[in-house]
Design a protein around this motif. Structure first.
Motif, PDB file in Angstrom:
ATOM      1  N   ASP A  43       0.693  -7.856  -3.821  1.00  0.00           N
ATOM      2  CA  ASP A  43       1.925  -7.702  -3.233  1.00  0.00           C
ATOM      3  C   ASP A  43       2.752  -8.975  -2.960  1.00  0.00           C
ATOM      4  O   ASP A  43       2.308  -9.640  -1.978  1.00  0.00           O
ATOM      5  CB  ASP A  43       2.063  -6.511  -2.288  1.00  0.00           C
ATOM      6  CG  ASP A  43       3.376  -6.028  -1.849  1.00  0.00           C
ATOM      7  OD1 ASP A  43       4.308  -7.036  -2.017  1.00  0.00           O
ATOM      8  OD2 ASP A  43       3.516  -4.804  -1.943  1.00  0.00           O
ATOM      9  N   CYS A  45       5.383  -9.055  -1.499  1.00  0.00           N
ATOM     10  CA  CYS A  45       6.409  -9.141  -0.280  1.00  0.00           C
ATOM     11  C   CYS A  45       5.275  -8.929   1.074  1.00  0.00           C
ATOM     12  O   CYS A  45       5.676  -9.715   1.952  1.00  0.00           O
ATOM     13  CB  CYS A  45       7.344  -7.992  -0.426  1.00  0.00           C
ATOM     14  SG  CYS A  45       8.472  -8.420  -1.455  1.00  0.00           S
ATOM     15  N   THR A  46       4.605  -8.045   0.951  1.00  0.00           N
ATOM     16  CA  THR A  46       4.034  -7.758   2.043  1.00  0.00           C
ATOM     17  C   THR A  46       2.442  -7.325   1.756  1.00  0.00           C
ATOM     18  O   THR A  46       2.242  -6.651   1.044  1.00  0.00           O
ATOM     19  CB  THR A  46       4.635  -6.389   2.639  1.00  0.00           C
ATOM     20  OG1 THR A  46       6.081  -6.275   2.903  1.00  0.00           O
ATOM     21  CG2 THR A  46       3.981  -6.107   4.176  1.00  0.00           C
ATOM     22  N   ASN A  65      -3.728  -3.461   0.613  1.00  0.00           N
ATOM     23  CA  ASN A  65      -2.819  -2.639  -0.239  1.00  0.00           C
ATOM     24  C   ASN A  65      -2.791  -3.053  -1.666  1.00  0.00           C
ATOM     25  O   ASN A  65      -2.829  -4.513  -2.016  1.00  0.00           O
ATOM     26  CB  ASN A  65      -1.499  -2.789   0.124  1.00  0.00           C
ATOM     27  CG  ASN A  65      -0.747  -4.249   0.589  1.00  0.00           C
ATOM     28  OD1 ASN A  65      -1.571  -5.210   0.792  1.00  0.00           O
ATOM     29  ND2 ASN A  65       0.574  -4.386   0.274  1.00  0.00           N
ATOM     30  N   LYS A  80      10.595  -3.983  -5.841  1.00  0.00           N
ATOM     31  CA  LYS A  80      10.988  -3.048  -4.977  1.00  0.00           C
ATOM     32  C   LYS A  80      12.551  -2.449  -4.962  1.00  0.00           C
ATOM     33  O   LYS A  80      12.933  -1.722  -4.504  1.00  0.00           O
ATOM     34  CB  LYS A  80      10.687  -3.330  -3.670  1.00  0.00           C
ATOM     35  CG  LYS A  80      11.248  -4.748  -3.396  1.00  0.00           C
ATOM     36  CD  LYS A  80      10.494  -5.234  -1.979  1.00  0.00           C
ATOM     37  CE  LYS A  80      11.448  -5.123  -0.695  1.00  0.00           C
ATOM     38  NZ  LYS A  80      10.793  -5.480   0.585  1.00  0.00           N
ATOM     39  N   LYS A  89       7.211  -0.529  -7.065  1.00  0.00           N
ATOM     40  CA  LYS A  89       5.742  -0.564  -6.723  1.00  0.00           C
ATOM     41  C   LYS A  89       5.371   0.730  -5.876  1.00  0.00           C
ATOM     42  O   LYS A  89       4.373   1.194  -5.810  1.00  0.00           O
ATOM     43  CB  LYS A  89       5.093  -1.643  -5.895  1.00  0.00           C
ATOM     44  CG  LYS A  89       6.003  -1.835  -4.612  1.00  0.00           C
ATOM     45  CD  LYS A  89       5.547  -3.228  -3.761  1.00  0.00           C
ATOM     46  CE  LYS A  89       6.470  -3.218  -2.717  1.00  0.00           C
ATOM     47  NZ  LYS A  89       6.591  -4.789  -2.150  1.00  0.00           N
ATOM     48  N   TYR A  90       6.559   1.030  -5.122  1.00  0.00           N
ATOM     49  CA  TYR A  90       6.022   2.265  -4.110  1.00  0.00           C
ATOM     50  C   TYR A  90       5.470   3.473  -4.551  1.00  0.00           C
ATOM     51  O   TYR A  90       4.515   4.108  -3.971  1.00  0.00           O
ATOM     52  CB  TYR A  90       7.183   2.667  -3.485  1.00  0.00           C
ATOM     53  CG  TYR A  90       7.996   1.585  -2.733  1.00  0.00           C
ATOM     54  CD1 TYR A  90       7.322   1.079  -1.615  1.00  0.00           C
ATOM     55  CD2 TYR A  90       8.968   0.958  -3.053  1.00  0.00           C
ATOM     56  CE1 TYR A  90       7.809  -0.031  -0.896  1.00  0.00           C
ATOM     57  CE2 TYR A  90       9.470  -0.240  -2.469  1.00  0.00           C
ATOM     58  CZ  TYR A  90       8.949  -0.699  -1.341  1.00  0.00           C
ATOM     59  OH  TYR A  90       9.447  -1.619  -0.494  1.00  0.00           O
ATOM     60  N   HIS A  95      -2.142   2.080  -0.240  1.00  0.00           N
ATOM     61  CA  HIS A  95      -1.906   1.445   1.198  1.00  0.00           C
ATOM     62  C   HIS A  95      -3.224   0.918   1.622  1.00  0.00           C
ATOM     63  O   HIS A  95      -4.109   1.558   1.412  1.00  0.00           O
ATOM     64  CB  HIS A  95      -1.361   2.528   2.320  1.00  0.00           C
ATOM     65  CG  HIS A  95       0.299   2.272   1.885  1.00  0.00           C
ATOM     66  ND1 HIS A  95       1.279   2.832   2.962  1.00  0.00           N
ATOM     67  CD2 HIS A  95       1.015   2.171   0.817  1.00  0.00           C
ATOM     68  CE1 HIS A  95       2.487   2.881   2.304  1.00  0.00           C
ATOM     69  NE2 HIS A  95       2.316   2.408   1.184  1.00  0.00           N
ATOM     70  N   ALA A  96      -3.244  -0.004   2.425  1.00  0.00           N
ATOM     71  CA  ALA A  96      -4.434  -0.713   3.117  1.00  0.00           C
ATOM     72  C   ALA A  96      -5.429   0.374   3.694  1.00  0.00           C
ATOM     73  O   ALA A  96      -6.504   0.233   3.640  1.00  0.00           O
ATOM     74  CB  ALA A  96      -4.075  -1.943   4.048  1.00  0.00           C
ATOM     75  N   GLU A  97      -4.735   1.140   4.678  1.00  0.00           N
ATOM     76  CA  GLU A  97      -5.379   2.243   5.480  1.00  0.00           C
ATOM     77  C   GLU A  97      -6.120   3.070   4.849  1.00  0.00           C
ATOM     78  O   GLU A  97      -7.358   3.579   5.126  1.00  0.00           O
ATOM     79  CB  GLU A  97      -4.356   2.598   6.603  1.00  0.00           C
ATOM     80  CG  GLU A  97      -3.588   1.929   7.345  1.00  0.00           C
ATOM     81  CD  GLU A  97      -2.212   1.460   6.805  1.00  0.00           C
ATOM     82  OE1 GLU A  97      -2.209   1.215   5.722  1.00  0.00           O
ATOM     83  OE2 GLU A  97      -1.213   1.299   7.487  1.00  0.00           O
ATOM     84  N   CYS A 121       2.303   3.924   8.026  1.00  0.00           N
ATOM     85  CA  CYS A 121       3.127   5.030   7.616  1.00  0.00           C
ATOM     86  C   CYS A 121       2.833   6.322   7.642  1.00  0.00           C
ATOM     87  O   CYS A 121       1.691   6.545   8.048  1.00  0.00           O
ATOM     88  CB  CYS A 121       3.493   4.799   6.368  1.00  0.00           C
ATOM     89  SG  CYS A 121       2.423   5.196   5.115  1.00  0.00           S
TER      90      CYS A 121
HETATM   91  O1  LIG Z   1       1.160   1.526   6.410  1.00  0.00           O
HETATM   92  C1  LIG Z   1       1.628   0.605   5.557  1.00  0.00           C
HETATM   93  C2  LIG Z   1       2.788   0.447   4.969  1.00  0.00           C
HETATM   94  C3  LIG Z   1       2.991  -0.421   3.913  1.00  0.00           C
HETATM   95  N1  LIG Z   1       1.734  -0.794   3.306  1.00  0.00           N
HETATM   96  C4  LIG Z   1       1.953  -1.550   1.955  1.00  0.00           C
HETATM   97  C5  LIG Z   1       2.645  -0.992   0.811  1.00  0.00           C
HETATM   98  C6  LIG Z   1       3.426  -2.094   0.051  1.00  0.00           C
HETATM   99  O2  LIG Z   1       2.545  -2.558  -0.765  1.00  0.00           O
HETATM  100  C7  LIG Z   1       3.762  -2.763   1.269  1.00  0.00           C
HETATM  101  C8  LIG Z   1       5.111  -2.755   1.639  1.00  0.00           C
HETATM  102  O3  LIG Z   1       6.130  -3.419   0.597  1.00  0.00           O
HETATM  103  P1  LIG Z   1       7.451  -3.749   1.403  1.00  0.00           P
HETATM  104  O4  LIG Z   1       7.861  -4.672   0.120  1.00  0.00           O
HETATM  105  O5  LIG Z   1       7.494  -4.471   2.460  1.00  0.00           O
HETATM  106  O6  LIG Z   1       8.163  -2.568   1.278  1.00  0.00           O
HETATM  107  O7  LIG Z   1       2.891  -2.652   2.290  1.00  0.00           O
HETATM  108  C9  LIG Z   1       0.470  -0.592   3.506  1.00  0.00           C
HETATM  109  O8  LIG Z   1      -0.552  -0.929   3.061  1.00  0.00           O
HETATM  110  N2  LIG Z   1       0.222   0.207   4.722  1.00  0.00           N
END
Ligand SMILES: O=c1ccn([C@H]2C[C@H](O)[C@@H](COP(=O)(O)O)O2)c(=O)[nH]1
Length: 241
Positions: A43, A45-46, A65, A80, A89-90, A95-97, A121
């Protein structure tokens, strides 16, 4: 701090006969593992990493993620802000968890703590709760204002999952692949070359003697305190230029 204090501090820190004092604490270690896992994320961005640990301090799951298996991360979108949600991507990213829970190598996670870079989240909160995890240690709560985070906290509170923001004592943990060679004089690292200060520190810490080897033939006496040592090494380096 004067020169002799620095000298004795360094000597003490590198005393090969004493237990190290600057080792990682458990929480730092597991959070660092989560951050290391995040380095695998594509990713742009994050990057998020998560690490699940049982009550014996054993890591039982780790994830970051990324796109689901079979969904080529060169073909699925990482953007995004596309007009079409299908081009963002959403809808696709795991997600990592979620990945950490799915990667678990222990049947029951009910004695476990999850370490994660970002507050989970609401979708991840559901997975965490249903998996039996009892505690979440997180670093950033940058989305605290979002309804998904508020929902996560509501669900954690209702189901008795504790969440604690982790404040590390060390702000940086550096991984240096050359470090493994430092304790072996016969295996001097070839690259990168040591700077003067590193030569002094390594000599003081390893040999308990006062001379630094420059090459096969030459060594230089570095005296008995840190300032003399540094000066001697600097002088020798100049001569060699
Ligand atoms: O709890 C979370 C929240 C988000 N992620 C991941 C999902 C996306 O790949 C990024 C978020 O992207 P942004 O560009 O910052 O919106 O983070 C996660 O793994 N766990």
């Amino acid at each position: 701090m004067n020169a002799s204090t620095i000298f004795f501090t360094i000597l003490h820190k590198f005393d090969v006969n004493k237990k190290r004092e600057d080792y990682l604490e458990w929480d730092e270690y597991f959070m660092a593992m989560a951050f290391l896992a995040a380095k695998r994320s594509k990713d742009p961005c994050t990057q998020v990493g998560a690490c699940i640990v049982n009550s014996n301090n054993v890591i039982v799951g780790i994830g970051y993620n990324g796109m689901p298996k079979g969904c080529n991360d060169d073909q699925f979108p990482w953007s995004k802000q596309s007009q079409s949600q299908l081009e963002n991507k959403y809808l696709y990213v795991c997600h990592a968890e979620l990945n950490a829970v799915l990667n678990k190598n222990q049947g029951n996670l009910s004695d476990c703590t999850l370490y994660v870079g970002l507050f989970p989240c609401n979708e991840c909160a559901k997975v965490i709760i249903q998996s039996g995890i009892k505690k979440v240690m997180y670093m950033s709560d940058k989305h605290a204002h979002k309804i998904s985070t508020i929902a996560s906290k509501k669900m954690f509170d209702a189901s008795g999952v504790k969440y604690i923001q982790f404040t590390p004592k060390k702000r940086k943990i550096i991984i240096d692949f050359d470090e493994i060679n430092w304790n072996d004089q016969s295996q001097l690292p070839t690259s990168p070359p040591l700077d003067n200060m590193s030569r002094v520190m390594r000599t003081l810490s390893l040999n308990n003697n006062r001379s630094v080897q420059f090459n096969d033939k030459e060594s230089v006496n570095i005296g008995s305190n840190f300032t003399d040592a540094n000066d001697a090494i600097a002088k020798k380096s100049q001569e060699q230029l």
